[in-house]
Scaffold this motif. Sequence first.
Motif, PDB file in Angstrom:
ATOM      1  N   GLY A   1       1.032  -1.244  -0.061  1.00 43.70           N
ATOM      2  CA  GLY A   1       0.042  -0.219  -0.126  1.00 43.70           C
ATOM      3  C   GLY A   1       0.947   0.942  -0.352  1.00 43.70           C
ATOM      4  O   GLY A   1       0.713   2.594   0.540  1.00 43.70           O
ATOM      5  N   GLY A   2       2.273   1.220  -0.195  1.00 46.11           N
ATOM      6  CA  GLY A   2       2.790   2.352  -0.426  1.00 46.11           C
ATOM      7  C   GLY A   2       4.134   2.239   0.721  1.00 46.11           C
ATOM      8  O   GLY A   2       4.348   3.673   0.552  1.00 46.11           O
ATOM      9  N   LEU A   3       3.145   2.151   1.925  1.00 50.57           N
ATOM     10  CA  LEU A   3       4.200   1.820   2.369  1.00 50.57           C
ATOM     11  C   LEU A   3       5.471   0.620   3.085  1.00 50.57           C
ATOM     12  O   LEU A   3       5.058   0.068   3.194  1.00 50.57           O
ATOM     13  CB  LEU A   3       2.750   2.195   4.194  1.00 50.57           C
ATOM     14  N   CYS A   4       6.309   1.300   4.068  1.00 50.72           N
ATOM     15  CA  CYS A   4       7.406   0.344   3.852  1.00 50.72           C
ATOM     16  C   CYS A   4       7.301   0.026   5.762  1.00 50.72           C
ATOM     17  O   CYS A   4       7.332   0.261   6.812  1.00 50.72           O
ATOM     18  CB  CYS A   4       8.629  -0.059   4.632  1.00 50.72           C
ATOM     19  N   GLN A   5       5.938  -0.703   6.100  1.00 53.02           N
ATOM     20  CA  GLN A   5       5.458  -0.753   7.595  1.00 53.02           C
ATOM     21  C   GLN A   5       5.508  -2.597   7.279  1.00 53.02           C
ATOM     22  O   GLN A   5       4.436  -2.904   9.102  1.00 53.02           O
ATOM     23  CB  GLN A   5       4.604  -0.140   8.110  1.00 53.02           C
ATOM     24  N   LYS A   6       5.574  -3.697   6.604  1.00 53.04           N
ATOM     25  CA  LYS A   6       5.743  -4.936   7.420  1.00 53.04           C
ATOM     26  C   LYS A   6       7.038  -4.603   7.632  1.00 53.04           C
ATOM     27  O   LYS A   6       8.066  -5.552   6.622  1.00 53.04           O
ATOM     28  CB  LYS A   6       5.006  -5.478   5.976  1.00 53.04           C
ATOM     29  N   GLN A   7       7.049  -5.907   8.705  1.00 52.66           N
ATOM     30  CA  GLN A   7       8.132  -6.215   9.718  1.00 52.66           C
ATOM     31  C   GLN A   7       8.520  -7.433   9.649  1.00 52.66           C
ATOM     32  O   GLN A   7       7.452  -8.046  10.152  1.00 52.66           O
ATOM     33  CB  GLN A   7       8.668  -5.547  10.502  1.00 52.66           C
ATOM     34  N   ASN A   8       9.843  -8.060   8.638  1.00 52.42           N
ATOM     35  CA  ASN A   8       9.805  -9.621   8.718  1.00 52.42           C
ATOM     36  C   ASN A   8      10.642 -10.108  10.220  1.00 52.42           C
ATOM     37  O   ASN A   8      11.731  -9.381  10.499  1.00 52.42           O
ATOM     38  CB  ASN A   8      11.032  -9.985   7.764  1.00 52.42           C
ATOM     39  N   ILE A   9      10.001 -10.487  11.186  1.00 51.64           N
ATOM     40  CA  ILE A   9      10.469 -10.434  12.684  1.00 51.64           C
ATOM     41  C   ILE A   9      10.598 -11.584  12.618  1.00 51.64           C
ATOM     42  O   ILE A   9      11.474 -12.083  14.132  1.00 51.64           O
ATOM     43  CB  ILE A   9       9.075 -10.434  13.415  1.00 51.64           C
ATOM     44  N   ALA A  10      10.810 -12.788  11.261  1.00 47.62           N
ATOM     45  CA  ALA A  10      11.724 -13.776  11.808  1.00 47.62           C
ATOM     46  C   ALA A  10      13.265 -13.234  11.314  1.00 47.62           C
ATOM     47  O   ALA A  10      14.243 -14.521  11.827  1.00 47.62           O
ATOM     48  CB  ALA A  10      11.053 -15.037  10.903  1.00 47.62           C
ATOM     49  N   LEU A  11      13.186 -11.956  10.947  1.00 51.62           N
ATOM     50  CA  LEU A  11      15.255 -12.414  10.426  1.00 51.62           C
ATOM     51  C   LEU A  11      16.447 -12.579  11.305  1.00 51.62           C
ATOM     52  O   LEU A  11      15.980 -11.704  12.543  1.00 51.62           O
ATOM     53  CB  LEU A  11      15.336 -10.510   9.561  1.00 51.62           C
ATOM     54  N   ASN A  12      16.666 -13.087  11.283  1.00 54.33           N
ATOM     55  CA  ASN A  12      18.479 -13.043  12.409  1.00 54.33           C
ATOM     56  C   ASN A  12      17.849 -14.019  13.259  1.00 54.33           C
ATOM     57  O   ASN A  12      18.716 -12.878  14.576  1.00 54.33           O
ATOM     58  CB  ASN A  12      19.008 -11.727  12.276  1.00 54.33           C
ATOM     59  N   LYS A  13      16.656 -14.089  13.332  1.00 58.31           N
ATOM     60  CA  LYS A  13      16.146 -14.596  15.114  1.00 58.31           C
ATOM     61  C   LYS A  13      16.293 -15.991  14.888  1.00 58.31           C
ATOM     62  O   LYS A  13      17.073 -16.908  14.219  1.00 58.31           O
ATOM     63  CB  LYS A  13      14.776 -15.033  15.128  1.00 58.31           C
ATOM     64  N   GLY A  14      16.902 -16.699  16.409  1.00 56.45           N
ATOM     65  CA  GLY A  14      17.316 -18.108  17.131  1.00 56.45           C
ATOM     66  C   GLY A  14      16.630 -18.951  16.376  1.00 56.45           C
ATOM     67  O   GLY A  14      14.866 -18.727  16.305  1.00 56.45           O
ATOM     68  N   ALA A  15      17.054 -20.383  15.124  1.00 56.19           N
ATOM     69  CA  ALA A  15      16.011 -20.951  14.521  1.00 56.19           C
ATOM     70  C   ALA A  15      17.100 -22.356  15.150  1.00 56.19           C
ATOM     71  O   ALA A  15      18.321 -22.735  15.396  1.00 56.19           O
ATOM     72  CB  ALA A  15      16.744 -20.767  12.932  1.00 56.19           C
ATOM     73  N   SER A  16      16.109 -23.629  14.991  1.00 52.01           N
ATOM     74  CA  SER A  16      16.743 -24.753  15.346  1.00 52.01           C
ATOM     75  C   SER A  16      15.606 -25.652  14.601  1.00 52.01           C
ATOM     76  O   SER A  16      14.528 -25.482  14.198  1.00 52.01           O
ATOM     77  CB  SER A  16      16.198 -24.783  17.066  1.00 52.01           C
ATOM     78  N   THR A  17      16.288 -26.663  14.924  1.00 51.72           N
ATOM     79  CA  THR A  17      15.398 -28.432  14.225  1.00 51.72           C
ATOM     80  C   THR A  17      16.152 -29.372  15.042  1.00 51.72           C
ATOM     81  O   THR A  17      17.785 -29.287  16.192  1.00 51.72           O
ATOM     82  CB  THR A  17      15.551 -28.395  13.042  1.00 51.72           C
ATOM     83  N   THR A  18      14.512 -30.336  15.636  1.00 50.90           N
ATOM     84  CA  THR A  18      15.187 -31.673  15.894  1.00 50.90           C
ATOM     85  C   THR A  18      15.395 -32.662  14.935  1.00 50.90           C
ATOM     86  O   THR A  18      15.828 -33.859  16.221  1.00 50.90           O
ATOM     87  CB  THR A  18      13.975 -31.937  17.061  1.00 50.90           C
ATOM     88  N   SER A  19      15.480 -32.264  13.858  1.00 49.38           N
ATOM     89  CA  SER A  19      15.768 -33.043  13.114  1.00 49.38           C
ATOM     90  C   SER A  19      17.397 -33.714  12.932  1.00 49.38           C
ATOM     91  O   SER A  19      17.610 -34.739  11.564  1.00 49.38           O
ATOM     92  CB  SER A  19      15.402 -33.032  11.765  1.00 49.38           C
ATOM     93  N   GLY A  20      18.377 -32.772  12.922  1.00 47.76           N
ATOM     94  CA  GLY A  20      19.191 -32.874  12.522  1.00 47.76           C
ATOM     95  C   GLY A  20      20.232 -32.067  11.372  1.00 47.76           C
ATOM     96  O   GLY A  20      18.692 -31.803  10.828  1.00 47.76           O
ATOM     97  N   VAL A  21      20.965 -31.764  11.235  1.00 48.43           N
ATOM     98  CA  VAL A  21      20.664 -30.965   9.680  1.00 48.43           C
ATOM     99  C   VAL A  21      21.984 -32.137   8.632  1.00 48.43           C
ATOM    100  O   VAL A  21      22.784 -32.225   9.381  1.00 48.43           O
ATOM    101  CB  VAL A  21      21.248 -29.879   9.597  1.00 48.43           C
ATOM    102  N   TYR A  22      22.086 -31.829   7.175  1.00 48.86           N
ATOM    103  CA  TYR A  22      22.665 -32.076   6.301  1.00 48.86           C
ATOM    104  C   TYR A  22      23.680 -31.134   5.957  1.00 48.86           C
ATOM    105  O   TYR A  22      23.479 -30.200   5.726  1.00 48.86           O
ATOM    106  CB  TYR A  22      21.597 -32.267   5.088  1.00 48.86           C
ATOM    107  N   LEU A  23      24.664 -31.976   6.354  1.00 48.36           N
ATOM    108  CA  LEU A  23      25.961 -31.364   6.093  1.00 48.36           C
ATOM    109  C   LEU A  23      26.431 -30.204   6.646  1.00 48.36           C
ATOM    110  O   LEU A  23      25.682 -29.717   7.841  1.00 48.36           O
ATOM    111  CB  LEU A  23      25.835 -31.263   4.803  1.00 48.36           C
ATOM    112  N   ASP A  24      26.332 -28.705   5.711  1.00 46.53           N
ATOM    113  CA  ASP A  24      25.668 -27.539   6.987  1.00 46.53           C
ATOM    114  C   ASP A  24      24.757 -26.528   6.337  1.00 46.53           C
ATOM    115  O   ASP A  24      25.557 -25.789   5.968  1.00 46.53           O
ATOM    116  CB  ASP A  24      27.630 -27.093   6.533  1.00 46.53           C
ATOM    117  N   TRP A  25      23.952 -27.730   5.885  1.00 45.43           N
ATOM    118  CA  TRP A  25      22.579 -26.382   5.612  1.00 45.43           C
ATOM    119  C   TRP A  25      22.228 -26.622   7.435  1.00 45.43           C
ATOM    120  O   TRP A  25      21.116 -26.604   7.263  1.00 45.43           O
ATOM    121  CB  TRP A  25      21.508 -27.567   4.959  1.00 45.43           C
ATOM    122  N   TYR A  26      22.921 -25.118   7.948  1.00 43.96           N
ATOM    123  CA  TYR A  26      22.116 -25.174   9.401  1.00 43.96           C
ATOM    124  C   TYR A  26      20.724 -24.720   9.319  1.00 43.96           C
ATOM    125  O   TYR A  26      20.233 -24.227   8.410  1.00 43.96           O
ATOM    126  CB  TYR A  26      23.717 -24.376   9.804  1.00 43.96           C
TER     127      TYR A  26
END
Length: 245
Positions: A61-86
């Motif tokens: 709507g012409g405004l920059c008022q929607k913030q990506n609140i997930a950016l650079n926040k802590g992320a995790s998984t209980t499934s393990g990761v394939y090689l270095d795909w963290y």
Amino acid sequence: MAGVRILVVLVCVGRIQLASGFCASGKFGDSCSYSCHCPIPCNETTGACSGDCDTGWRKAGGLCQKQNIALNKGASTTSGVYLDWYAAKAVDGNSDMNGGSSTCFHAAGSPSDWTVDLGQDLQLYDIRIYSRNGYYWRNANSNIYLNNDTSSICSTLPSPPCTPNPTDVTCICTGRYVTIRNSGTGGRDGYASALNICEVEIYACSPGIYGLKCNTFCHCLNSTCDRLTGLCPGDCRPGFAGRTM
């Protein structure tokens, strides 16, 4: 009447009083209380941005008022990761869907999950998920739920073949932890599917802004309004009037 509680909510309306030329660069609106979130100073009255938004913000709507609140926040998984795909690579701000392990998350096993900690309870609505190009099937039919409550599904990623990438889903709820989980069924060529996500963007409106596009203003006193309705939990700011719902 005994035993009856009355809920009062307010929609605060009024006239924005603004002396043109008095807002500092990057500020706009009633009492210059809003931030533009765009590199080029926005319109001092409306907040409209003529160019791109700052990193982590989306224009609507012409405004920059929607913030990506997930950016650079802590992320995790209980499934393990394939090689270095963290797990953290799905919230690093790089949405390159051809980036492979340099920017995408890939679970090591199946069933698989991925969780981001937003840091506090927030009212959510729209989530955008970037799948690795050619591998959307690894994420298809995944459920999204909040606060580790697997019994309450907030949204589900669609099934092929009608699967735009990135994929936008609606998740109308409030929570701190957002989890994407794939049961592992429905894989391709006999392989179980394990999550393969390049970026997750979760959007919230700036304080004092509401609506699906985060482009409508509310005027609550010492609080923010409801993301979708604009209702204030308490009183209006001075100079604004409300109506009882």
